[in-house]
Motif scaffolding. Sequence first.
Motif, PDB file in Angstrom:
ATOM      1  N   ILE A 146       0.621  -1.283   0.328  1.00 21.92           N
ATOM      2  CA  ILE A 146      -0.376   0.272  -0.324  1.00 21.92           C
ATOM      3  C   ILE A 146       0.696   0.974   0.276  1.00 21.92           C
ATOM      4  N   VAL A 147       1.009   1.309   0.744  1.00 22.34           N
ATOM      5  CA  VAL A 147       2.809   2.887   0.964  1.00 22.34           C
ATOM      6  C   VAL A 147       3.443   2.889   0.015  1.00 22.34           C
ATOM      7  N   GLU A 148       4.011   1.858  -0.872  1.00 19.97           N
ATOM      8  CA  GLU A 148       5.034   1.987  -1.885  1.00 19.97           C
ATOM      9  C   GLU A 148       4.188   2.218  -2.983  1.00 19.97           C
ATOM     10  N   THR A 149       2.855   1.458  -3.366  1.00 24.78           N
ATOM     11  CA  THR A 149       1.922   1.912  -4.732  1.00 24.78           C
ATOM     12  C   THR A 149       1.340   3.132  -4.784  1.00 24.78           C
ATOM     13  N   LEU A 150       1.340   4.050  -3.035  1.00 21.28           N
ATOM     14  CA  LEU A 150       0.765   4.842  -3.049  1.00 21.28           C
ATOM     15  C   LEU A 150       1.944   6.353  -2.794  1.00 21.28           C
ATOM     16  N   ARG A 151       2.791   5.630  -3.273  1.00 20.97           N
ATOM     17  CA  ARG A 151       3.890   6.665  -3.128  1.00 20.97           C
ATOM     18  C   ARG A 151       4.156   7.619  -2.250  1.00 20.97           C
ATOM     19  N   LEU A 152       3.520   6.414  -0.558  1.00 16.29           N
ATOM     20  CA  LEU A 152       3.962   8.080   0.398  1.00 16.29           C
ATOM     21  C   LEU A 152       4.921   8.170   1.131  1.00 16.29           C
ATOM     22  N   GLY A 153       5.912   7.349   0.457  1.00 20.86           N
ATOM     23  CA  GLY A 153       8.001   7.864   1.177  1.00 20.86           C
ATOM     24  C   GLY A 153       8.176   7.989  -0.313  1.00 20.86           C
ATOM     25  N   PRO A 158      -2.082  13.076   0.448  1.00 15.46           N
ATOM     26  CA  PRO A 158      -2.401  12.555   1.305  1.00 15.46           C
ATOM     27  C   PRO A 158      -3.394  11.140   0.701  1.00 15.46           C
ATOM     28  N   ALA A 159      -3.742  10.505   1.577  1.00 14.25           N
ATOM     29  CA  ALA A 159      -5.100   9.261   1.093  1.00 14.25           C
ATOM     30  C   ALA A 159      -5.574   8.956   1.497  1.00 14.25           C
ATOM     31  N   ASN A 160      -7.132   8.707   1.636  1.00 11.57           N
ATOM     32  CA  ASN A 160      -7.600   7.782   2.062  1.00 11.57           C
ATOM     33  C   ASN A 160      -7.592   6.055   2.648  1.00 11.57           C
ATOM     34  N   ILE A 161      -7.408   5.497   3.836  1.00 12.44           N
ATOM     35  CA  ILE A 161      -7.609   4.062   3.211  1.00 12.44           C
ATOM     36  C   ILE A 161      -8.707   3.604   4.466  1.00 12.44           C
ATOM     37  N   GLU A 162      -9.417   2.255   4.499  1.00 17.98           N
ATOM     38  CA  GLU A 162      -9.819   1.666   5.228  1.00 17.98           C
ATOM     39  C   GLU A 162      -9.015   0.230   5.580  1.00 17.98           C
ATOM     40  N   LEU A 163      -9.672  -0.527   6.517  1.00 14.08           N
ATOM     41  CA  LEU A 163      -8.831  -1.575   6.968  1.00 14.08           C
ATOM     42  C   LEU A 163      -9.626  -2.267   7.532  1.00 14.08           C
ATOM     43  N   ILE A 188      -0.804   6.742   8.839  1.00 13.91           N
ATOM     44  CA  ILE A 188      -1.846   7.422   9.644  1.00 13.91           C
ATOM     45  C   ILE A 188      -1.164   8.322  10.560  1.00 13.91           C
ATOM     46  N   ARG A 189      -0.166   8.749  11.289  1.00 18.49           N
ATOM     47  CA  ARG A 189      -0.003   9.674  12.262  1.00 18.49           C
ATOM     48  C   ARG A 189       0.069  11.070  11.672  1.00 18.49           C
ATOM     49  N   SER A 190       1.401  10.524  10.437  1.00 17.55           N
ATOM     50  CA  SER A 190       1.531  12.369  10.092  1.00 17.55           C
ATOM     51  C   SER A 190       0.156  12.531   9.105  1.00 17.55           C
ATOM     52  N   GLY A 191      -0.427  11.621   8.546  1.00 20.16           N
ATOM     53  CA  GLY A 191      -1.705  12.659   8.145  1.00 20.16           C
ATOM     54  C   GLY A 191      -0.819  11.896   6.546  1.00 20.16           C
ATOM     55  N   ALA A 192      -0.353  11.476   6.133  1.00 16.23           N
ATOM     56  CA  ALA A 192      -0.576  11.085   5.158  1.00 16.23           C
ATOM     57  C   ALA A 192      -1.714   9.641   4.430  1.00 16.23           C
ATOM     58  N   LEU A 193      -1.824   9.579   5.583  1.00 16.42           N
ATOM     59  CA  LEU A 193      -2.971   7.567   5.394  1.00 16.42           C
ATOM     60  C   LEU A 193      -4.157   9.114   5.968  1.00 16.42           C
ATOM     61  N   THR A 194      -5.010   8.656   5.518  1.00 13.08           N
ATOM     62  CA  THR A 194      -6.417   9.041   6.832  1.00 13.08           C
ATOM     63  C   THR A 194      -7.945   7.988   6.506  1.00 13.08           C
ATOM     64  N   VAL A 195      -7.871   7.634   8.048  1.00 11.89           N
ATOM     65  CA  VAL A 195      -9.365   6.527   7.960  1.00 11.89           C
ATOM     66  C   VAL A 195     -10.115   7.222   8.575  1.00 11.89           C
ATOM     67  N   ARG A 196     -10.629   7.722   7.169  1.00 11.51           N
ATOM     68  CA  ARG A 196     -12.172   8.639   7.237  1.00 11.51           C
ATOM     69  C   ARG A 196     -13.012   7.341   8.803  1.00 11.51           C
ATOM     70  N   SER A 197     -12.678   6.337   8.327  1.00 11.80           N
ATOM     71  CA  SER A 197     -14.247   5.672   9.166  1.00 11.80           C
ATOM     72  C   SER A 197     -14.112   6.357  10.872  1.00 11.80           C
ATOM     73  N   GLY A 198     -12.947   6.291  10.645  1.00 13.52           N
ATOM     74  CA  GLY A 198     -12.206   6.344  11.804  1.00 13.52           C
ATOM     75  C   GLY A 198     -12.280   5.142  13.065  1.00 13.52           C
ATOM     76  N   VAL A 262      -6.357   0.453  -4.705  1.00 13.22           N
ATOM     77  CA  VAL A 262      -5.041  -0.495  -3.549  1.00 13.22           C
ATOM     78  C   VAL A 262      -5.822  -0.977  -3.262  1.00 13.22           C
ATOM     79  N   LEU A 263      -5.326  -2.621  -3.858  1.00 20.83           N
ATOM     80  CA  LEU A 263      -6.001  -3.613  -2.813  1.00 20.83           C
ATOM     81  C   LEU A 263      -5.374  -4.732  -2.344  1.00 20.83           C
ATOM     82  N   THR A 264      -5.105  -5.732  -1.513  1.00 19.94           N
ATOM     83  CA  THR A 264      -4.397  -6.018  -0.788  1.00 19.94           C
ATOM     84  C   THR A 264      -4.617  -7.737  -1.095  1.00 19.94           C
TER      85      THR A 264
END
Length: 356
Positions: A146-153, A158-163, A188-198, A262-264
Motif C-alpha cells: 500500500i505504502v509503495e503503490t501510493l508512493r507515500l515515502g 494524502p490518501a484515504n484508507i480503510e482497514l 496514519i499519524r502523520s496524516g499521509a493516510l486518513t482512516v475516514r471511518s475512524g 489499492v487492494l491487498t
Amino acid sequence: MTRRWTAGLALVLALAGCGGDPADVGAPDRGLVGLAMPTKGSDRWIGDGENMNAQFSLLGYRTSLQYADDDTGVQISQIQQMIDDGAKALVVGAIDGTKLKDVLGKAAAAKIPVISYDRLIRDTPDIAYYATFDNFKVGVMQGTYIVETLRLGRGGGPANIELFAGSADDNNATFFFNGAMSVLTPYIRSGALTVRSGETAFAEVATQRWDGKVAKERMARLLRTTYANQRVNAILSPYDGITRGIIEALREGGYAANALPVLTGQDAEIDSVKLIAGGQQGQTVYKDTRELAKVAVQMVNSLVTGGDPIVNDTKQYNNGVKDVPTFLLQPVTVTKDNYQRVLVDGGYYTAAQISG
C-alpha cells in the motif's frame, strides 16, 4: 535451518518411498493420522488437505481427512472420532483456536501428539508443535504494498484508507493486522493516510469467519456513509476472499473495474490471481501450502518414529500456556508484475487456469 529441514524431509520421503502406497499389498502400515481442516469454503484448505493426504500416503500412513465447514462443534466431534479410531497423531487447522482445549486434553491422555497447523491453537498445553508461515511478515508485505503503490515515502498522498482484518477467533488474524499496522501507523499519524471511518481497532475491523459476504456488507456501509462524497484510495484486506467481497461492494457502489482502490490480499486463490492479472486486485501474499504440508509431515513422522521435529522458532508463538516450538515458512508478495514467474513458472497454477 531451512536447508537442514529440506534435506531431512527429502531423506524421510526417500526412505518411505521404498514402502510404496500403503494400499498396495505388502506395503507397510504406519498407522492412522487425523487431519482436521476448518473448511472447504477456501480453495487453499482443500489444497492443504490434498497435499497432506498424498504425502502421508507416500510415507505409509493412512489418513482421516475431515472438513468441519466452519462449525467448531463439528470439528470437535471429528477430532474425538479420530482419537477413538486410534490415530497416531493429529494435524489440526483450527476453526476457533480457543475452543479445542477439552478434546485435545483427551488426545494428550491417549498419548496422541497434536500439530497445530497454520492457525495457532490457544489456551492448552496439549499441542506439540506449530507449522505455519511468518504471519507478521504477511501483514508487513500487505502494508508495504500500500505504502509503495501510493508512493507515500516519495511525496505521495494524502490518501484515504480503510482497514479490514481477519476473524477474531483466529490467532493469525492479529499477526497479519499488527504486521500491516506496523507499516501503516506512522503514515496514519502523520496524516499521509486518513482512516475516514475512524475504525482502526482490530475489534472494529475484524471479519467473522473470514467471510467475504461480511466484508462486502461492511464495505457497502462505508461507501453509503463515510464515502458518500469521498473516494477511498486504498483498502487493507488480509485475505483474498475478503478482497473479492470488497471488490463486489466497490463495483456495485460505482467504482470502475479499472479505477479501484489499492487492494491487498492473501493466499493467491485462483479467482483473485485472475483479478490481479486483470488489474483489479493489486496484490496477494502467496503461501506455498505444498511446503507447509511437508513441514507437518516431517513433524508427525519424527514424533511417531521417535525423532525430534525440526523447528526454527521457539519464542514468537505463545498460545497463552506455553511457547510452542514452530517451523516458520516464508511468504511471497505477488502482483501483476511477478505472478507469472512465482505462480506459473513455480508450478502452482497453469497459465490456462489463470486465463480461463
